[in-house]
Design an enzyme around this catalytic site. Sequence first.
Site, PDB file in Angstrom:
ATOM      1  N   CYS A   2       0.844  -1.191   0.000  1.00 54.60           N
ATOM      2  CA  CYS A   2       0.000   0.000   0.000  1.00 54.60           C
ATOM      3  C   CYS A   2       0.878   1.238   0.000  1.00 54.60           C
ATOM      4  O   CYS A   2       2.091   1.169   0.215  1.00 54.60           O
ATOM      5  CB  CYS A   2      -0.908   0.006   1.227  1.00 54.60           C
ATOM      6  SG  CYS A   2      -2.004  -1.429   1.354  1.00 54.60           S
ATOM      7  N   GLY A  28      -0.902   0.544  -5.003  1.00 53.79           N
ATOM      8  CA  GLY A  28      -2.198  -0.051  -4.716  1.00 53.79           C
ATOM      9  C   GLY A  28      -3.282   0.538  -5.585  1.00 53.79           C
ATOM     10  O   GLY A  28      -3.395   1.762  -5.697  1.00 53.79           O
ATOM     11  N   ASN A 101       0.670   0.417   5.846  1.00 53.65           N
ATOM     12  CA  ASN A 101       1.295  -0.360   4.773  1.00 53.65           C
ATOM     13  C   ASN A 101       2.076  -1.490   5.415  1.00 53.65           C
ATOM     14  O   ASN A 101       2.951  -1.253   6.250  1.00 53.65           O
ATOM     15  CB  ASN A 101       2.237   0.525   3.958  1.00 53.65           C
ATOM     16  CG  ASN A 101       3.074  -0.268   2.984  1.00 53.65           C
ATOM     17  OD1 ASN A 101       2.623  -1.265   2.412  1.00 53.65           O
ATOM     18  ND2 ASN A 101       4.312   0.161   2.763  1.00 53.65           N
ATOM     19  N   GLY A 102       1.777  -2.720   5.058  1.00 56.21           N
ATOM     20  CA  GLY A 102       2.506  -3.856   5.604  1.00 56.21           C
ATOM     21  C   GLY A 102       1.577  -4.927   6.123  1.00 56.21           C
ATOM     22  O   GLY A 102       0.408  -5.015   5.734  1.00 56.21           O
ATOM     23  N   TYR A 257      10.714  -4.379  -7.637  1.00 56.07           N
ATOM     24  CA  TYR A 257       9.443  -4.236  -8.332  1.00 56.07           C
ATOM     25  C   TYR A 257       8.601  -3.048  -7.887  1.00 56.07           C
ATOM     26  O   TYR A 257       8.114  -2.279  -8.712  1.00 56.07           O
ATOM     27  CB  TYR A 257       8.634  -5.522  -8.155  1.00 56.07           C
ATOM     28  CG  TYR A 257       7.240  -5.494  -8.761  1.00 56.07           C
ATOM     29  CD1 TYR A 257       7.051  -5.695 -10.119  1.00 56.07           C
ATOM     30  CD2 TYR A 257       6.127  -5.255  -7.977  1.00 56.07           C
ATOM     31  CE1 TYR A 257       5.784  -5.671 -10.686  1.00 56.07           C
ATOM     32  CE2 TYR A 257       4.850  -5.224  -8.531  1.00 56.07           C
ATOM     33  CZ  TYR A 257       4.683  -5.437  -9.878  1.00 56.07           C
ATOM     34  OH  TYR A 257       3.432  -5.388 -10.425  1.00 56.07           O
ATOM     35  N   ASP A 366      11.416  -8.058 -14.319  1.00 59.46           N
ATOM     36  CA  ASP A 366      11.975  -7.797 -12.993  1.00 59.46           C
ATOM     37  C   ASP A 366      11.989  -9.050 -12.135  1.00 59.46           C
ATOM     38  O   ASP A 366      12.882  -9.245 -11.304  1.00 59.46           O
ATOM     39  CB  ASP A 366      11.196  -6.679 -12.292  1.00 59.46           C
ATOM     40  CG  ASP A 366       9.704  -6.965 -12.243  1.00 59.46           C
ATOM     41  OD1 ASP A 366       9.283  -7.762 -11.392  1.00 59.46           O
ATOM     42  OD2 ASP A 366       8.965  -6.391 -13.060  1.00 59.46           O
TER      43      ASP A 366
END
Length: 507
Positions: A2, A28, A101-102, A257, A366
């Site tokens: 995110c 996201g 985020n995570g 990425y 990638d």
Amino acid sequence: MCGIVGVVGQQNVNQEIYDALTVLQHRGQDAAGIMTCFEGRIQQRKSNGLVRDVFREQHMLRLQGTMGIGHVRYPTAGSSGPALAQPFYVNSPYGIGLAHNGNLTNTEALTQELFQSDLRHLNTDSDSEVLLNVLAHELQKLGKLQPNAEDVFAAVAGVYRRCAGGYAAVAMIANYGVLGFRDPLGIRPLVVGERTTKNGIEYMLASESVALDVQGFTLLRDVQPGEACYIDVDGELHMRVCAEHTALTPCIFEHVYFARPDSLMDGVSVYKSRLRQGERLAKKILRLRPDHDIDVVIPIPDTSRIAAQSMAHQLGVKFREGLMKNRYIGRTFIMPGQSQRKKSVRQKLNAVGLEFAGKNVLLVDDSIVRGTTCKQIIEMARDAGAAKVYFASAAPPVRYPNVYGIDMPSADELIAHGKTEEEIQRHIGADWLVYQDLPDLLESSIEGNPAIESFEASVFDGSYATGDVDQVYLDKIDALRNDQAQSQRRQGEVEDGDILGIHNDTY
């Protein structure tokens, strides 16, 4: 994965948050949300969709206030739907919103603690709501009517004692300020920057430095592992390491990425790290096949372009853009469901026949996750007349699921899980397949900042940095993440009218 942003400014910050989320959209595409505080009241807009689709003029006019937070989301182990859009909010104490985020690795235990000991109700299956309620409880324990920076840091220290995993978060405490904090290993990224205006200094927290750049903010530095950054309502910046044990161990897949190439992460230029990835992979090719017959290097847009350019230069062969991208199709890695990913590849890419006809082509990506995309692209190259199709991955084989916020599929759906490189080559239909070696990948980033001693690279080596991930845990996330389980959840969300909890999406 995110994207998060928090701003404390001298005037309305809604436009700054919107623009920052637009820049972070690559992190996201499932949902977006903004929350601001104006005259003691929380204003919020969040819903499924891209930033440009979620926010209209009438929404922006309502999102007044000189401080606020924002979020762009794609779903990981939890469900999707409007109720899971962030920021989340609790009214006690003070009124707190949080964007995250995570992924927490001890969500199940924390959920039980919050209900049985903290007497708090959770309305969704999101670990972000868990994180918010842990923070709220730690603040409430202090019993302060007007929290100051010391109180906020004490609460964050409590969060670190209780929460495990990889996470970065921004939170807004109504009337008091905006807070950002990063997990003790620094797995997930967070930066802070400032901008001087005629009315005073403004601050921004964001997942990537590029969000600061486009707004005219100057990058101050990365938030350190286990550190909290608090900007109070008066615009004063306070920073403190609140975790007892810290070690900088950032996620290497950000450099492979996720992150934009124009971002700086923990002092490392993502652009230069990808150049070095290409150089090292080209040197491996020259070691393995010094008399190679590659005619042209063609990147699979967009993330692999930088590595492919440096590969072509190192190999002494032509670099060509042989695959044209429809930019109105989302990133296939993020798309839920194997059938949707398969369909999207042909819609997303089209081959330039002249660059393939009669040539020995080296396609560069990638990474290879499921193998679905590269298999179809190899077929496209052959259909376009390529004599031979070689395939290079700028990352090593992805053999293990990610548990720190990247929606890697279950292990059985990873093409490299339990397979040799020769078996993978046959499966995707390449004439030759070459992967980056893990030491070379890590060195490509460490060269940019030798102070980084290690990276979180569990998707490649199966070593989980937090030390609390066992096979039982992996089996649980496998049950949540495999395509069949995700398909069943999406079907349930459609049948339930996309309502999975209470959410604010009415104006």
